[in-house]
Design an enzyme around this catalytic site. Structure first.
Site, short mmCIF file in Angstrom:
data_model
loop_
_atom_site.label_atom_id
_atom_site.label_comp_id
_atom_site.label_asym_id
_atom_site.label_seq_id
_atom_site.Cartn_x
_atom_site.Cartn_y
_atom_site.Cartn_z
NE ARG A 37 65.47 76.87 92.24
CZ ARG A 37 66.03 77.76 93.06
NH1 ARG A 37 65.34 78.80 93.49
NH2 ARG A 37 67.28 77.62 93.44
CE LYS A 95 56.95 64.67 74.42
NZ LYS A 95 57.14 63.68 73.35
CD GLU A 115 54.36 66.22 63.67
OE1 GLU A 115 53.80 65.21 64.12
OE2 GLU A 115 55.57 66.49 63.91
CE LYS A 167 51.22 67.20 71.72
NZ LYS A 167 52.40 67.77 71.12
CD GLU A 218 56.84 60.43 74.89
OE1 GLU A 218 56.47 61.52 74.44
OE2 GLU A 218 57.79 59.78 74.44
NE ARG A 257 53.32 64.33 75.15
CZ ARG A 257 53.35 65.57 75.58
NH1 ARG A 257 53.00 65.83 76.81
NH2 ARG A 257 53.71 66.56 74.77
CG ASN A 281 57.12 60.79 69.97
OD1 ASN A 281 57.07 61.96 69.62
ND2 ASN A 281 57.29 60.43 71.22
CG HIS A 292 58.10 62.07 65.80
ND1 HIS A 292 56.93 61.79 65.12
CD2 HIS A 292 58.02 63.39 66.12
CE1 HIS A 292 56.19 62.90 65.04
NE2 HIS A 292 56.84 63.88 65.64
CG HIS A 347 63.58 62.92 66.26
ND1 HIS A 347 63.13 62.64 67.52
CD2 HIS A 347 62.82 63.98 65.84
CE1 HIS A 347 62.16 63.47 67.85
NE2 HIS A 347 61.94 64.29 66.85
CG HIS A 362 59.83 68.04 63.20
ND1 HIS A 362 60.61 67.13 63.90
CD2 HIS A 362 58.54 67.83 63.62
CE1 HIS A 362 59.83 66.42 64.70
NE2 HIS A 362 58.58 66.83 64.55
P1 NAD Z 1 59.76 76.59 62.49
O1 NAD Z 1 59.47 77.08 63.83
O2 NAD Z 1 61.19 76.52 62.06
O3 NAD Z 1 58.93 77.42 61.43
C1 NAD Z 1 59.08 77.13 60.07
C2 NAD Z 1 59.45 78.38 59.26
O4 NAD Z 1 58.28 79.17 59.06
C3 NAD Z 1 60.47 79.28 59.92
O5 NAD Z 1 61.30 79.83 58.94
C4 NAD Z 1 59.59 80.36 60.55
O6 NAD Z 1 60.27 81.57 60.77
C5 NAD Z 1 58.54 80.51 59.49
N1 NAD Z 1 57.25 81.01 59.94
C6 NAD Z 1 56.61 80.75 61.10
N2 NAD Z 1 55.39 81.27 61.07
C7 NAD Z 1 55.25 81.90 59.90
C8 NAD Z 1 54.20 82.62 59.29
N3 NAD Z 1 53.01 82.74 59.86
N4 NAD Z 1 54.41 83.16 58.07
C9 NAD Z 1 55.60 82.99 57.45
N5 NAD Z 1 56.62 82.29 57.95
C10 NAD Z 1 56.44 81.75 59.17
O7 NAD Z 1 59.20 75.09 62.28
P2 NAD Z 1 57.86 74.36 62.75
O8 NAD Z 1 57.60 73.37 61.69
O9 NAD Z 1 56.81 75.30 63.15
O10 NAD Z 1 58.35 73.59 64.06
C11 NAD Z 1 59.35 72.61 64.00
C12 NAD Z 1 59.94 72.47 65.37
O11 NAD Z 1 58.93 72.04 66.28
C13 NAD Z 1 61.04 71.42 65.44
O12 NAD Z 1 62.11 71.94 66.19
C14 NAD Z 1 60.39 70.26 66.19
O13 NAD Z 1 61.32 69.50 66.91
C15 NAD Z 1 59.43 70.98 67.08
N6 NAD Z 1 58.30 70.18 67.53
C16 NAD Z 1 58.02 70.19 68.85
C17 NAD Z 1 56.94 69.48 69.33
C18 NAD Z 1 56.57 69.56 70.78
O14 NAD Z 1 55.71 68.80 71.22
N7 NAD Z 1 57.15 70.47 71.53
C19 NAD Z 1 56.13 68.74 68.45
C20 NAD Z 1 56.45 68.76 67.10
C21 NAD Z 1 57.54 69.49 66.64
N1 GLY Z 2 55.04 65.71 69.52
C1 GLY Z 2 54.92 64.59 70.40
C2 GLY Z 2 54.45 64.96 71.77
O1 GLY Z 2 54.17 66.10 72.05
O2 GLY Z 2 54.38 64.12 72.60
#
Ligand code: NAD
Ligand code: GLY
Length: 364
Positions: free
Chosen positions: A125, A147, A189, A231, A241, A245, A249, A252, A256, A269
């Site tokens: 939990r 998120k 972003e 942010k 949200e 908030r 997006n 997005h 998406h 992404h």
């Molecule tokens: P990712 O986590 O897939 O990382 C991108 C690539 O870079 C991967 O292959 C990873 O292994 C590699 N990598 C990471 N750090 C590295 C480093 N320092 N050196 C070399 N390689 C490295 O992608 P991302 O762009 O970081 O994140 C995308 C994800 O985030 C999506 O799933 C998206 O939906 C999510 N997201 C979430 C939020 C949120 O608010 N929670 C906001 C935006 C995006």
């Molecule tokens: N990436 C959009 C949010 O965190 O609300």
């Protein structure tokens, strides 16, 4: 010498407030990590790409602080952002007898961060977690704001929870190993914050985009700081949200749909968001809310950041509508969009002309 963060800011959420630390080589400051671990055990979650690069640094911090730890190394990629990965983390937590006082540490990009945060939200939990984002995208966006979640084959991020970390540690030194394509995806972003909230920051990005692409760490730190400030400000007003908030997006809803339609992982992404933002600006322009120069400047900036600006031709308007109809912003069957009223001012609206939406979907 202990390396102090270049910038520190706070996400203000009452008793769930937490700091964001930004700086070069700050992962070498062992205390920064151990200070935010309340119990005597931890589990580091990373992936097969990031662990060989940075796991040792984090492990060392835990060893020096006498914190018992285990690690879970997930396969790399958006296709592994699934419930199966969450189960793998939970299996280790149980097998290694981690109790409710343990802390999960997400070491990686947004995929690792989102999965780990969700595992932390549901294990017994809820246990504490720390975000150590290692991509630009995760440093400016996904590690901040709570998120967490995973994908379902029918839609992105359809399973998840709002769950805030204890702290975020963004070490710009980790960007040294980040592939150029991933840096660009993060810049999408960053550009988003200029478009939705801060015209001056957009101007600054136009001026500095080449140096940012060359990984000038001073400029990258500034871009991360301004992005996190924006942010944090928005999340503090509307954590779950229910209103403002959603402007985070921008692009997005279209993005998406692109990610899902093209198969997770084929378009990054940030790339899908870049094209999605152009589509959102196109729809705003068709309503005469913004002039053509806003879209043109944005397209140029995205191109300078080596990001795609054209919708993949194989996605039909009908397919877009199918994917967008399960967007989390759908309200009583109506898709809401984040659109621009001017550069630096976004709105969330269901009050758009669907004939113009069809034009955007078929002509972008
Ligand atoms: P990712 O986590 O897939 O990382 C991108 C690539 O870079 C991967 O292959 C990873 O292994 C590699 N990598 C990471 N750090 C590295 C480093 N320092 N050196 C070399 N390689 C490295 O992608 P991302 O762009 O970081 O994140 C995308 C994800 O985030 C999506 O799933 C998206 O939906 C999510 N997201 C979430 C939020 C949120 O608010 N929670 C906001 C935006 C995006
Ligand atoms: N990436 C959009 C949010 O965190 O609300």
């Amino acid at each position: 010498m202990t390396i102090q963060p270049l910038h520190q800011l706070n996400v203000d959420l009452g008793d769930r407030s937490y700091p964001i630390f930004i700086g070069h080589h700050i992962l070498d400051n062992h205390q920064l990590i151990s200070d935010y671990i309340q119990g005597s055990s931890a589990v580091i979650v990373s992936n097969t790409t990031v662990a060989p690069l940075y796991l040792d640094k984090v492990s060392q911090a835990l060893e020096l602080a006498n914190i018992r730890y285990d690690s879970v190394i997930l396969p790399d990629g958006e296709t592994f952002k699934t419930l199966a990965s969450v189960e793998l983390i939970i299996d280790t937590l149980l097998k290694k007898r981690h109790d409710r006082k343990t802390t999960l540490i997400a070491l990686g990009g947004g995929v690792v961060g989102d999965i780990t945060g969700f595992a932390a939200a549901i294990y017994q939990r809820g246990v504490n977690f720390i975000q150590i984002p290692t991509t630009l995208l995760s440093q400016v966006d996904s590690s901040v704001g709570g998120k967490t979640g995973v994908n379902h084959p029918s839609g992105k991020n359809m399973i998840g929870a709002f769950y805030q970390p204890q702290c975020v540690i963004a070490d710009t030194h980790t960007l040294e190993t980040l592939p150029d394509r991933e840096l660009s995806a993060g810049l999408a972003e960053v550009i988003k914050y200029g478009l939705i909230h801060d015209e001056k920051f957009f101007d600054w990005l136009e001026t500095n985009i080449e140096k940012l692409m060359q990984k000038d760490y001073q400029l990258l730190s500034h871009a991360i700081l301004v992005s996190c400030q924006t942010k944090a400000e928005i999340v503090a007003i509307d954590e779950k949200e229910s209103g403002i908030r959603a402007i985070l997006n921008l692009g997005h809803t279209f993005g998406h749909a692109i990610e899902s339609a093209m198969g997770y992982g084929n378009w990054l992404h940030g790339e899908a968001v870049a094209t999605g933002m152009v589509m959102a600006l196109d729809l705003s322009e068709r309503h005469h809310w913004i002039g053509p120069e806003v879209k043109q400047r944005t397209i140029q900036l995205l191109k300078n950041a080596h990001l795609p600006v054209k919708s993949p031709p194989q996605i039909s308007p009908e397919q877009y509508m199918d994917y967008m109809s399960i967007d989390k912003k759908v309200d009583r069957g109506v898709i809401k969009f984040v659109l621009l009223k001017s550069l630096g001012k976004a709105i969330i609206t269901a009050d758009y002309d669907s004939a113009l939406l069809t034009q955007t979907l078929s002509e972008s």
